[in-house]
Enzyme design. Structure first.
Site, PDB file in Angstrom:
ATOM      1  N   TYR A 103       6.707  -3.265  12.362  1.00 39.15           N
ATOM      2  CA  TYR A 103       6.176  -2.730  11.091  1.00 39.15           C
ATOM      3  C   TYR A 103       4.722  -2.290  11.211  1.00 39.15           C
ATOM      4  CZ  TYR A 103       4.989  -7.715   9.850  1.00 39.15           C
ATOM      5  OH  TYR A 103       4.532  -9.004   9.813  1.00 39.15           O
ATOM      6  N   GLU A 104       4.254  -1.641  10.135  1.00 36.81           N
ATOM      7  CA  GLU A 104       2.928  -0.982  10.132  1.00 36.81           C
ATOM      8  C   GLU A 104       2.837   0.108  11.191  1.00 36.81           C
ATOM      9  OE1 GLU A 104       0.812  -0.957   7.945  1.00 36.81           O
ATOM     10  OE2 GLU A 104       1.587  -2.650   6.803  1.00 36.81           O
ATOM     11  N   GLY A 105       3.936   0.794  11.433  1.00 41.61           N
ATOM     12  CA  GLY A 105       3.976   1.801  12.503  1.00 41.61           C
ATOM     13  C   GLY A 105       4.378   1.106  13.781  1.00 41.61           C
TER      14      GLY A 105
END
Ligand SMILES: Cc1cc2nc3c(=O)[nH]c(=O)nc-3n(C[C@H](O)[C@H](O)[C@H](O)COP(=O)(O)OP(=O)(O)OC[C@H]3O[C@@H](n4cnc5c(N)ncnc54)[C@H](O)[C@@H]3O)c2cc1C
Length: 583
Positions: free
Chosen positions: A434-436
């Site tokens: 997550y978060e890229g």
């Protein structure tokens, strides 16, 4: 499964490796000195150990639940969130104008490491709230700031970040949620977001959603996305809780780990919302929140690694098997087998490197706002931009690797849930996603960050690392001298690979992109190694306790032999380019 907050290691990383003295010297934080930082870390450690750690395993077992269309937080989490707010933790780095304490974000990240280590599923809620506070403070109108920031800074309201849709994950150009203007200057949101962390719960009075959506007629792609604020409950003019907004949890995901962190499908059904910042600049504005959150996730990688390491270390002192060759008379615990010992030392050294990298990134982020002159602010901004993808991806990859090694050190018991080693491994696994994803971080590093301002950030960081390598080589202690060639060779690989990637970007994108993750790893290993060396040099210059000195030197030598020594292989992989694909 106890957790021992590593306050002195964190303070060491801040002061001896991340250059925290630059923040004290810049004059922007007049109330902040080392005594205060020490006190904040001690209190954060106590809160993490006493309140959050005991909820970690029960939260994993019970999880968050969806009941009658509302998410119920895992038992004890609502009370813990309340104590978190009352303890002033949400306002540590927020502006005093909004009720915060105005401390550097580096201190906030340092304190948060212990919260995440104690209970990663809990830590996500404040982490996203802090990111939302930052984005609202940077881009929302004064009216929105006046309504939303005080209760968020006080910890009474939490924040959530709504980017992802079923067809828009890594590629946010595909966002389809719509924002239709109303006659009074607000908007109505319609659409569905997926995977929204702490998107709904009963642990706070209100939830403030930051949402990416398109205004009808906006250009296609990322240039047509705007940022909106949509609360779960519309605040009354007095700032109280008003009527329910059209923001509804439509489902709760069942996951591999972080069970107590509700991951929600969110439906926006004519939800009343207000634009944050300029029309069609939403992605750029959201990056304020994402940069903070990406570094926060990097810190989670360090945190879960530390937690898993502590558990493995303690198990390895107890468990007895065979006749370890490092033990006196061959009788000792498994930590006295060289293979186990070296694993533990490598884990510890990598944690030290990742922690220093994350805190260096945080200090640069603070200087990007607080340095007294514009040139220094710009230098710090470039360094922060360059370091964020490395801090996020390298640290979270280490989190998974170290949690896996910790499980391995437990042998079969690691695979059994009741020891808790398995939970760390399961929890750690989300952070590279997550978060890229970490793959996207690597592309961001070589595609956007590396070339900024003629590559100034990479050049300055590698030059500083070069000075550290020279100081190692000329140090009277032979152990430091022995580590020097490994750092020098890693640096040479990093410099050569940087030239190669820059040239490949002009010649052939498949060549450059095939080695993107290897390049990010090479930069993480090398800059992390330089920071470990910086720590060893500092400790030899000032520390009188021989145990402290030996511990730091041991980190350096094991890191040199088992991490830096492998970096030329990464360079070779990078420079094979798309040939590695058989292309
Ligand atoms: C537990 C959990 C919590 C989350 N919390 C939030 C949240 O709070 N808010 C929110 O908005 N989202 C959240 N997410 C979503 C998360 O950010 C996305 O899952 C993530 O960005 C990846 O998107 P995706 O799942 O669509 O994967 P995809 O984009 O489909 O990617 C699949 C794979 O392809 C690779 N890939 C994709 N595009 C490229 C490219 N251009 N070049 C190279 N490789 C590529 C990726 O690296 C990945 O390995 C959460 C997800 C989970 C699982």
């Amino acid at each position: 499964m106890t957790f021992s907050p590593p306050q002195s290691d964190i303070l060491f990383a801040l002061t001896a490796q991340a250059g925290f003295d630059r923040l004290i010297a810049c004059g922007a934080f007049p109330d902040c000195d080392l005594d205060l930082v020490r006190a904040v870390l001690a209190a954060a450690g106590d809160f993490a150990q006493d309140v959050l750690a005991p909820l970690n395993r029960p939260g994993d077992v019970a999880g968050a639940r969806l009941e009658n269309g509302e998410v119920r937080a895992a038992p004890g989490f609502a009370e813990a969130l309340q104590s978190y707010g009352q303890g002033g933790w949400s306002g540590l780095a927020a502006s005093p104008e909004h009720g915060g304490q105005g401390l550097p974000r580096a201190v906030e990240q340092a304190a948060n490491e212990m919260m995440h280590a104690a209970n990663m599923a809990f830590g996500l809620c404040p982490m996203l709230t802090l990111g939302a506070i930052e984005a609202i403070a940077a881009h929302a109108s004064p009216d929105l700031q006046a309504i939303y920031l005080p209760p968020m800074v006080a910890g009474a309201w939490t924040g959530a970040m709504n980017l992802t849709e079923s067809a828009a994950g890594s590629d946010l150009a595909a966002v389809r949620t719509t924002a239709t203007p109303t006659p009074d200057g607000a908007y109505r949101l319609n659409g569905q977001k997926i995977f929204i962390t702490w998107g709904d719960h009963d642990a706070a009075e209100n939830i403030v959603h930051l949402v990416l959506a398109r205004i009808p007629g906006a250009p296609e792609g990322v240039k047509g996305i705007s940022l909106f604020l949509a609360p779960k409950f519309i605040p009354t003019p007095q700032g109280g809780i008003g009527e329910r907004n059209g923001v509804r949890v439509a489902g709760l995901e069942h996951k591999l780990g972080i069970h107590a962190s509700p991951t929600c499908v969110m439906a926006f059904e004519d939800a009343l919302a207000w634009r944050v910042g300029e029309e069609n600049r939403g992605l750029a504005h959201m990056f304020t929140m994402m940069n903070a959150a990406r570094l926060g996730v990097g810190v989670q990688g360090v945190a879960i690694a530390e937690r898993a390491y502590q558990q493995a270390f303690s198990f390895a002192q107890e468990r007895r098997q065979g006749r370890p060759v490092l033990a006196a008379q061959g009788d000792g615990p498994i930590a006295d087998h060289p293979d186990v010992r070296v694993n533990l030392l490598v884990m510890k050294a990598k944690i030290e490197a990742a922690r220093a990298l994350c805190l260096l990134t945080a200090v640069e982020g603070d200087l990007a706002h607080a340095a007294p002159n514009a040139a220094d602010r710009e230098t710090a901004r470039l360094r922060q931009d360059f370091l964020v993808p490395i801090a996020k991806a390298w640290s979270t990859d280490r989190g998974v690797e170290i949690a896996s090694l910790a499980l391995q050190i437990h042998g079969g018991m690691g695979f059994i849930e009741e020891t808790g080693a398995a939970q760390h491994y399961r929890d750690a696994r989300i952070a590279p996603i997550y978060e890229g994803t970490n793959g996207i971080q690597a592309i961001d590093l070589i595609g956007r960050k590396l070339g900024q301002a003629n590559g100034e950030a990479a050049k300055s960081l590698l030059a500083e690392a070069g000075d550290i390598a020279k100081a190692l080589a000329s140090h009277p202690d032979p152990r430091l001298q022995a580590a020097a060639p490994f750092l020098t060779s890693a640096l040479s690989s990093a410099v050569q690979a940087t030239h190669w990637i820059e040239a490949a970007k002009l010649r052939s994108l498949p060549d450059a992109l095939t080695g993107a993750t290897a390049y990010l790893t090479l930069m993480g290993e090398t800059l992390g190694g330089a920071l470990i060396a910086k720590g060893a040099l500092a400790v030899l210059a000032s520390e009188t306790d021989p145990a402290q000195r030996d511990a730091r030197i041991r980190s350096l030598t094991v890191y040199a032999a088992h991490v830096l020594a492998k970096t030329p292989g990464l360079r070779a992989a990078i420079e094979l380019g798309a040939l590695a694909l058989g292309a």
